[in-house]
Design an enzyme around this catalytic site. Sequence first.
Site, PDB file in Angstrom:
ATOM      1  N   SER A 149       0.825  -1.142   0.018  1.00 18.12           N
ATOM      2  CA  SER A 149       0.103  -0.089  -0.019  1.00 18.12           C
ATOM      3  C   SER A 149       0.993   1.304   0.157  1.00 18.12           C
ATOM      4  O   SER A 149       2.059   1.226   0.552  1.00 18.12           O
ATOM      5  CB  SER A 149      -1.068   0.023   1.181  1.00 18.12           C
ATOM      6  OG  SER A 149      -1.589   1.246   1.448  1.00 18.12           O
ATOM      7  N   TYR A 162      -1.747  -0.761  10.143  1.00 19.61           N
ATOM      8  CA  TYR A 162      -1.937  -1.221   8.843  1.00 19.61           C
ATOM      9  C   TYR A 162      -0.417  -0.997   7.971  1.00 19.61           C
ATOM     10  O   TYR A 162       0.104  -1.824   7.341  1.00 19.61           O
ATOM     11  CB  TYR A 162      -3.006  -0.692   8.139  1.00 19.61           C
ATOM     12  CG  TYR A 162      -3.075  -1.147   6.609  1.00 19.61           C
ATOM     13  CD1 TYR A 162      -3.607  -2.337   6.374  1.00 19.61           C
ATOM     14  CD2 TYR A 162      -2.926  -0.203   5.664  1.00 19.61           C
ATOM     15  CE1 TYR A 162      -3.753  -2.845   4.950  1.00 19.61           C
ATOM     16  CE2 TYR A 162      -3.069  -0.415   4.159  1.00 19.61           C
ATOM     17  CZ  TYR A 162      -3.429  -1.886   4.071  1.00 19.61           C
ATOM     18  OH  TYR A 162      -3.819  -2.275   2.585  1.00 19.61           O
TER      19      TYR A 162
END
Length: 255
Positions: A149, A162
Amino acid sequence: MGRLLNKTALVTGASRGIGRGIALRLAGDGAAVAVNYSTSEGAAKETVALIEEAGGRAFAVQARLGSPGSVEQLLTGVEAGLVELTGSAKLDILVNNAAATGFAGAGPGEVTEQIIDNCYAINAKAPFFLIQQALELIPDGGRVINISSGVTHSAFPQQIAYAMSKGALEQITLHLAPVLAARGITINTVAPGVTDNGDPVFADPEALEQMSALSVFNRVGQVSEVADIVAFVASGDARWMTGSFIDATGGTLLG
């Protein structure tokens, strides 16, 4: 285009969103695809049906990655499914896409040990052991693709847990690259930015405008655009690329 004819692939977390898009694209290029899902059996079967309706080959396999024994469960199901579908357990392409993503809003002061443990179990630990154990099925010249990401390269405090776990995933790519190269296996990271994965937030005009502003193209990405990049990395055209971080954020990380 057929550039993955006679190839096989496993895409984790492929019942919906980016994972589904990757599965559809790889199947469209000719690969037989194992569609992994955690709990959404109906959505996984829908992914398989979409692939089959387009003339491709696929099967669904359940495993809740991050839980004890899940990697072994997944590979047992993948091996059996590949043998039934293709006559061989050979796995040419492994895409680690499944992720724990539901912690938006948990900033540094709200993160708990449970959140950290869950993120690392699904986003880093499971991919590592899946690669380790899948190497018995992956032939020389195979492909491993880790989906990370853009939050690992930019500051988003509300995504800290995350981002930490996805950063660990990127280290797996980096440190395994020279090891896997001995067998001609490439391993790369593809990092999407804000991508319309079907979440209801993308139907909110105000939220969509804010998310679009993060990209230099002033829009959010589409699942197919990420899948196209993954398909390239999975192909023979990317044979001279390994250990790489591939920015698929639509220019979000340009500064």
